[in-house]
Design a protein around this motif. Structure first.
Motif, short mmCIF file in Angstrom:
data_model
loop_
_atom_site.label_atom_id
_atom_site.label_comp_id
_atom_site.label_asym_id
_atom_site.label_seq_id
_atom_site.Cartn_x
_atom_site.Cartn_y
_atom_site.Cartn_z
N GLU A 366 0.83 -1.21 0.10
CA GLU A 366 0.14 0.06 -0.01
C GLU A 366 1.09 1.18 -0.03
O GLU A 366 1.85 1.36 0.78
CB GLU A 366 -0.93 0.06 1.33
CG GLU A 366 -1.98 -1.04 1.18
CD GLU A 366 -2.87 -0.96 2.10
OE1 GLU A 366 -3.13 0.24 2.92
OE2 GLU A 366 -3.72 -2.00 2.46
N VAL A 368 0.76 5.68 0.34
CA VAL A 368 -0.01 6.77 0.15
C VAL A 368 0.62 8.08 -0.78
O VAL A 368 2.00 8.46 0.00
CB VAL A 368 -0.26 7.34 1.61
CG1 VAL A 368 -0.83 8.76 1.91
CG2 VAL A 368 -0.91 6.32 2.51
N TYR A 391 -9.11 8.00 -0.57
CA TYR A 391 -8.69 9.46 -0.44
C TYR A 391 -8.63 9.75 1.13
O TYR A 391 -9.59 9.84 1.54
CB TYR A 391 -9.39 10.32 -1.31
CG TYR A 391 -9.42 9.97 -2.62
CD1 TYR A 391 -8.62 10.05 -3.52
CD2 TYR A 391 -10.62 9.12 -3.15
CE1 TYR A 391 -8.51 10.12 -4.93
CE2 TYR A 391 -10.67 8.73 -4.60
CZ TYR A 391 -9.40 9.27 -5.31
OH TYR A 391 -9.56 8.83 -6.77
N GLU A 392 -7.36 9.89 1.55
CA GLU A 392 -7.40 10.25 2.78
C GLU A 392 -6.53 11.68 2.90
O GLU A 392 -6.38 12.26 2.13
CB GLU A 392 -6.16 9.17 3.54
CG GLU A 392 -6.76 7.62 3.44
CD GLU A 392 -5.51 6.74 3.95
OE1 GLU A 392 -4.63 7.14 4.24
OE2 GLU A 392 -6.02 5.64 4.09
N THR A 396 -3.44 10.13 -1.73
CA THR A 396 -4.30 9.14 -2.16
C THR A 396 -3.52 7.70 -1.74
O THR A 396 -2.51 7.42 -2.10
CB THR A 396 -4.30 9.30 -3.79
OG1 THR A 396 -4.83 10.51 -4.18
CG2 THR A 396 -5.38 8.01 -4.27
N ARG A 397 -4.38 6.80 -1.16
CA ARG A 397 -3.85 5.46 -1.03
C ARG A 397 -4.35 4.53 -1.89
O ARG A 397 -5.66 4.47 -2.11
CB ARG A 397 -4.32 5.07 0.63
CG ARG A 397 -4.12 3.66 1.02
CD ARG A 397 -4.72 3.19 2.39
NE ARG A 397 -4.09 4.10 3.26
CZ ARG A 397 -2.93 3.76 4.20
NH1 ARG A 397 -2.37 2.76 3.93
NH2 ARG A 397 -2.70 4.52 5.06
#
Length: 417
Positions: A366, A368, A391-392, A396-397
């Motif tokens: 993963e 980010v 979307y964090e 973007t993850r």
């Protein structure tokens, strides 16, 4: 259609002689020559003057007259003097296995490169045969020096020089084409696209398999290759890009099929075409497992690969035409997949084997990506297999599988493994 008799000498301890004779018939058939008879002789060695013994030669002459055969085809490459002696005694057209294969290649060659390579091979075959005829043609003039040389010999020298000049000219043209292909290969290497090569005996189903993979993974593609149930349907390397659903891409190359006793002129002439094989990341050795002689075919292919310096490349086996046998298929067994290219069954299993071998350096993880590096999101969407996007606050993850090289380059953005 010409009528012919096929002739072979069965040397002691020579395996696969019956099959070689059957293959000779198939080669004749591919040249539109009808085989009406066969003559074989067991011997310790080939007769240097007439290939077969004196008694057999008379038997052959009678057989040719009785069957009205205009052509005699010999299973081995004949020397210039053997051709001359045989034609004189038999009063028939005499050809050997080599010229038969060269004729098929000449007829089937489609691309400029294949045509040039076949012409070089034919001229190289002819050259010593011209030289061998010099003595019998050049006896009209005596003495030394060019002035007194016989007219036949002078013409022969001219023919010989013309052929040598033509070979040099053709090889020059070929070198240009080879250089162009090397540039293309370098570009592929730069793009890090793995190259997978289909190799195997002629008519094992390599082109059908390439088309089956194309149909499965690039449906509607117009880039199908010619696939026919005949010897040497493919004479040039066709390369197709295969994109898998998870964004992984590899190049699949279809190559000329091998045959036992492939004339050395042709191995040399096609070496540049077969350079694809020597530089591949993986070989798919396609075998017609319905053919009773398939073990022999595997041995011939392996020997040819060794000649090309490609015997060290990892290989998997695709046992094709399994639908014509009682083998269970589609299935994978160790390094072999049993499949049917004609029925489009076993293609996914083959791709699974390819995937395991050429996409070993992939990483799941993963990442980010900060919002100000949006181009990286676009890059991974194009070059990796993105399973999920969120979307964090910090960016973007992406949950993805990507190349190890891409992972190393952007390691600091990946979550700890």
């Amino acid at each position: 259609m010409a009528n012919a008799i096929v002739v072979g000498v069965h040397l002691q301890n020579q395996p696969g002689f019956e099959y070689a004779m059957e293959e000779l018939r198939n080669l004749a058939d591919a040249c539109d020559i009808e085989v009406v008879g066969e003559l074989t002789q067991k011997a310790e060695r080939v007769n240097p003057a007439h290939y077969i013994g004196a008694g057999k030669l008379q038997e052959l002459k009678g057989l040719a007259e009785g069957l009205d055969a205009s052509t005699i085809i010999f299973n081995d490459e004949l020397s210039p003097s053997q051709i001359r002696n045989l034609e004189k005694t038999l009063e028939r057209r005499v050809i050997d296995r080599t010229i038969l294969i060269l004729d098929i290649f000449a007829e089937r060659a489609q691309t400029k490169e294949a045509q040039l390579q076949v012409e070089v091979a034919k001229l190289q075959y002819m050259l010593p045969r011209l030289v061998g005829l010099r003595e019998s043609l050049g006896r009209q003039g005596g003495g030394a020096g060019l002035k007194n040389r016989g007219a036949g010999e002078t013409k022969l020298e001219l023919d010989r020089r013309r052929i040598e000049e033509r070979i040099v000219h053709l090889q020059h043209d070929l070198e240009k084409l080879v250089a162009r292909r090397q540039v293309q290969r370098k570009q592929r290497r730069k793009n890090e696209v793995p190259v997978v090569c289909l190799v195997g005996y002629t008519n094992a189903g390599k082109s059908s398999l390439l088309n089956a993979v194309m149909e499965t993974y690039q449906p509607g593609s117009s880039k199908m290759v010619l696939a026919k149930d005949m010897l040497f349907a493919t004479l040039e390397t066709s390369v197709r890009s295969i994109s898998l659903p998870d964004r992984k891409t590899f190049l699949l190359a279809d190559t000329v099929g091998f045959v036992s006793q492939l004339p050395h002129h042709l191995v040399k002439a096609f070496r540049s075409t077969l350079e694809e094989v020597a530089e591949a990341d993986l070989l798919i050795h396609v075998v017609d497992c319905a053919n009773p002689e398939h073990e022999q075919h595997i041995a011939v292919t392996q020997a040819t690969l060794k000649d090309l310096g490609a015997d060290g490349i990892p290989a998997v086996y695709a046992f094709n035409k399994a639908d014509l046998t009682d083998q269970a298929y589609p299935r994978i067994e160790d390094n072999t997949v049993y499949l049917s290219a004609g029925r489009r069954e076993g293609i996914e299993e083959l791709i699974r084997l390819i995937r395991d071998r050429v996409f070993g350096d992939y990483v799941e993880g993963e990442i980010v990506i900060p919002y100000d590096q949006g181009r990286l999101v676009a890059y991974f969407n194009e070059h990796a297999h993105v399973q999920a996007t969120e979307y964090e606050p910090e960016g973007t993850r992406l949950k993805l599988t990507c190349k190890l090289a891409d992972y190393e380059k952007h390691k600091e953005l990946f979550a700890p493994q």
